[in-house]
Motif scaffolding. Sequence first.
Motif, PDB file in Angstrom:
ATOM      1  N   SER A  36       0.834  -1.188   0.000  1.00  0.00           N
ATOM      2  CA  SER A  36       0.000   0.000   0.000  1.00  0.00           C
ATOM      3  C   SER A  36       0.877   1.249   0.000  1.00  0.00           C
ATOM      4  O   SER A  36       1.770   1.369   0.850  1.00  0.00           O
ATOM      5  N   ILE A  37       0.619   2.141  -0.940  1.00  0.00           N
ATOM      6  CA  ILE A  37       1.401   3.383  -1.000  1.00  0.00           C
ATOM      7  C   ILE A  37       1.215   4.224   0.267  1.00  0.00           C
ATOM      8  O   ILE A  37       2.192   4.695   0.852  1.00  0.00           O
ATOM      9  N   PRO A  38      -0.031   4.456   0.753  1.00  0.00           N
ATOM     10  CA  PRO A  38      -0.179   5.205   2.005  1.00  0.00           C
ATOM     11  C   PRO A  38       0.511   4.544   3.193  1.00  0.00           C
ATOM     12  O   PRO A  38       0.968   5.239   4.112  1.00  0.00           O
ATOM     13  N   MET A  39       0.599   3.213   3.210  1.00  0.00           N
ATOM     14  CA  MET A  39       1.323   2.558   4.298  1.00  0.00           C
ATOM     15  C   MET A  39       2.812   2.899   4.254  1.00  0.00           C
ATOM     16  O   MET A  39       3.453   3.051   5.298  1.00  0.00           O
ATOM     17  N   VAL A  40       3.358   2.981   3.060  1.00  0.00           N
ATOM     18  CA  VAL A  40       4.763   3.378   2.923  1.00  0.00           C
ATOM     19  C   VAL A  40       4.950   4.800   3.445  1.00  0.00           C
ATOM     20  O   VAL A  40       5.911   5.092   4.179  1.00  0.00           O
ATOM     21  N   ILE A  41       4.017   5.692   3.092  1.00  0.00           N
ATOM     22  CA  ILE A  41       4.093   7.080   3.547  1.00  0.00           C
ATOM     23  C   ILE A  41       3.981   7.145   5.068  1.00  0.00           C
ATOM     24  O   ILE A  41       4.742   7.859   5.740  1.00  0.00           O
ATOM     25  N   TYR A  42       3.027   6.394   5.634  1.00  0.00           N
ATOM     26  CA  TYR A  42       2.851   6.398   7.098  1.00  0.00           C
ATOM     27  C   TYR A  42       4.103   5.852   7.790  1.00  0.00           C
ATOM     28  O   TYR A  42       4.575   6.423   8.790  1.00  0.00           O
ATOM     29  N   ALA A  43       4.624   4.723   7.286  1.00  0.00           N
ATOM     30  CA  ALA A  43       5.802   4.125   7.908  1.00  0.00           C
ATOM     31  C   ALA A  43       6.976   5.093   7.899  1.00  0.00           C
ATOM     32  O   ALA A  43       7.738   5.176   8.879  1.00  0.00           O
ATOM     33  N   THR A  44       7.109   5.855   6.819  1.00  0.00           N
ATOM     34  CA  THR A  44       8.174   6.853   6.733  1.00  0.00           C
ATOM     35  C   THR A  44       7.943   7.974   7.744  1.00  0.00           C
ATOM     36  O   THR A  44       8.877   8.410   8.427  1.00  0.00           O
ATOM     37  N   SER A  45       6.706   8.433   7.855  1.00  0.00           N
ATOM     38  CA  SER A  45       6.383   9.533   8.772  1.00  0.00           C
ATOM     39  C   SER A  45       6.489   9.105  10.231  1.00  0.00           C
ATOM     40  O   SER A  45       6.902   9.890  11.086  1.00  0.00           O
ATOM     41  N   ALA A  46       6.088   7.858  10.529  1.00  0.00           N
ATOM     42  CA  ALA A  46       6.059   7.381  11.916  1.00  0.00           C
ATOM     43  C   ALA A  46       7.327   6.647  12.317  1.00  0.00           C
ATOM     44  O   ALA A  46       7.471   6.240  13.476  1.00  0.00           O
ATOM     45  N   ILE A  84      -1.106   2.867  22.838  1.00  0.00           N
ATOM     46  CA  ILE A  84      -1.593   2.340  21.560  1.00  0.00           C
ATOM     47  C   ILE A  84      -0.397   2.111  20.637  1.00  0.00           C
ATOM     48  O   ILE A  84       0.433   3.004  20.450  1.00  0.00           O
ATOM     49  N   SER A  85      -0.323   0.935  20.051  1.00  0.00           N
ATOM     50  CA  SER A  85       0.781   0.603  19.156  1.00  0.00           C
ATOM     51  C   SER A  85       0.786   1.513  17.931  1.00  0.00           C
ATOM     52  O   SER A  85      -0.270   1.837  17.379  1.00  0.00           O
ATOM     53  N   ALA A  86       1.978   1.898  17.495  1.00  0.00           N
ATOM     54  CA  ALA A  86       2.093   2.757  16.312  1.00  0.00           C
ATOM     55  C   ALA A  86       1.569   2.059  15.071  1.00  0.00           C
ATOM     56  O   ALA A  86       0.958   2.686  14.201  1.00  0.00           O
ATOM     57  N   GLU A  87       1.778   0.740  14.974  1.00  0.00           N
ATOM     58  CA  GLU A  87       1.303  -0.008  13.809  1.00  0.00           C
ATOM     59  C   GLU A  87      -0.224  -0.110  13.807  1.00  0.00           C
ATOM     60  O   GLU A  87      -0.868   0.076  12.773  1.00  0.00           O
ATOM     61  N   HIS A  88      -0.799  -0.417  14.975  1.00  0.00           N
ATOM     62  CA  HIS A  88      -2.263  -0.484  15.071  1.00  0.00           C
ATOM     63  C   HIS A  88      -2.874   0.877  14.758  1.00  0.00           C
ATOM     64  O   HIS A  88      -3.856   0.973  14.005  1.00  0.00           O
ATOM     65  N   PHE A  89      -2.278   1.931  15.305  1.00  0.00           N
ATOM     66  CA  PHE A  89      -2.793   3.275  15.049  1.00  0.00           C
ATOM     67  C   PHE A  89      -2.686   3.596  13.559  1.00  0.00           C
ATOM     68  O   PHE A  89      -3.579   4.233  12.990  1.00  0.00           O
ATOM     69  N   GLY A  90      -1.608   3.155  12.930  1.00  0.00           N
ATOM     70  CA  GLY A  90      -1.435   3.410  11.499  1.00  0.00           C
ATOM     71  C   GLY A  90      -2.518   2.736  10.671  1.00  0.00           C
ATOM     72  O   GLY A  90      -3.033   3.330   9.707  1.00  0.00           O
ATOM     73  N   ILE A  91      -2.883   1.507  11.021  1.00  0.00           N
ATOM     74  CA  ILE A  91      -3.950   0.812  10.288  1.00  0.00           C
ATOM     75  C   ILE A  91      -5.278   1.528  10.482  1.00  0.00           C
ATOM     76  O   ILE A  91      -6.056   1.704   9.527  1.00  0.00           O
ATOM     77  N   VAL A  92      -5.556   1.962  11.715  1.00  0.00           N
ATOM     78  CA  VAL A  92      -6.791   2.724  11.985  1.00  0.00           C
ATOM     79  C   VAL A  92      -6.822   3.983  11.127  1.00  0.00           C
ATOM     80  O   VAL A  92      -7.846   4.319  10.512  1.00  0.00           O
TER      81      VAL A  92
END
Length: 427
Positions: free
Chosen positions: A153-163, A353-361
């Motif tokens: 997922s492109i937004p997941m890549v963006i989130y992972a970079t930001s977080a 709250i986990s950063a990964e769980h929050f990212g999926i939300v």
Amino acid sequence: MISFILFGLLAVLLLLSVPIAISLGIASTVALLVSGKVSGSYVPQGLVTSIDSFPLMAVPFFILAGDLMGQGGLSKRLVDVGRMFFGRYTGGLAIIAVVTCMFFAAISGSGPATVAAVGTILLPAMVKDGYRPGSSAGLVASAGSLGVIIPPSIPMVIYATSANVSVSKMFMAGAIPGLMIGAALILYAWYDARRQGLTPSDERLSGRQKLAILNEAKWALLVPVIILGGIYGGIFTPTEAAAVGVIYGFVVGAFVYREISVASLYRIIAGSALTSATIMLIVGTATIFGRALAIEGVPMALSNAITSTIDQAWLLLLAVNVILLIVGTFMETIAAIIILTPILLPLATALGISAEHFGIVMIVNLAIGMVTPPVGVNLFVASRISGHPLESVVKGAVGPLVVMILLLLLITYVPALSLGLPALFGM
């Protein structure tokens, strides 16, 4: 004063239909220059440094890979496989649309690309078989949002970079939520077809015909296995997987299915380059906007205001869902992730709250934003492809939206749905 300029000018520009990237850039530049806290070179330097990231290299590769596979005949073969398995059920074509969107989501990483690739093939066929045009387009627009939830997922890549979290772990965390939403949309497609009084197709395929379809589609069915298997197996990184996807998509489309010509290759590369440039410009200007907010202390002020009234994780998640559902209606997904992650993530992690769980939300919320007006990009793509008015498509998306919001609440308050798979693999 500076915050007023920042948000006020952004609101005015958006109301004037100025593109989101240009709006963010102008608002940020004016606010920073008026503040006098940074030099004039801060903005151009920020535009460069914000996209100077190895994980972000995956974005243009995934876009090009998705375009190559969509134009190279892979999506058409996936549709044929879907017809073979689900064509004889009530709502077969609608179910096929959702299932194909799920498969293509594991190829393109993009919501609009998924809607375009699947909708072009299936929407005319659905209307021909008696499906209501608005309902069909609304369902495909909603299922297309799985492109940003099901990995890659492109937004997941963006989130992972930001977080500053692992892209691979984010991909794994999104697998079960994405499959759950897909399964729920399949059930809705079946229910809606029955409500419309549609009957199953009486077409029956012989065993030889089924084997021929599977044999023809084997190269398309291998794509998720190669990309996701390579990532989770430690063979290559998500960025390298995106590059592998480009090579695979080109080879299969040009030399196996032979649907990519020299002329079409130029159009595919040009279109992908334009999409990538647009996304990177949004990343750059949204990052500058976020830095301007930080310079003015807006994140800290907002954090203090929220923590003074909310001290429980479930309340914070509820508030975040409301905020993101509203933001998703008028802000582009990638811009929202870059701007809001530095503001909201510290609040979430402070409450355990986990950063990964929050990212999926966050990503599921913003995926829903892709099918909510006025900036529901999937709605516009589905409307253009189907040739039906936007209002009709919006009405058709109401049912799937309700389903997705219910699943969002389940994903929000059952963290194991996001974190169970990464924990199983020791991530």
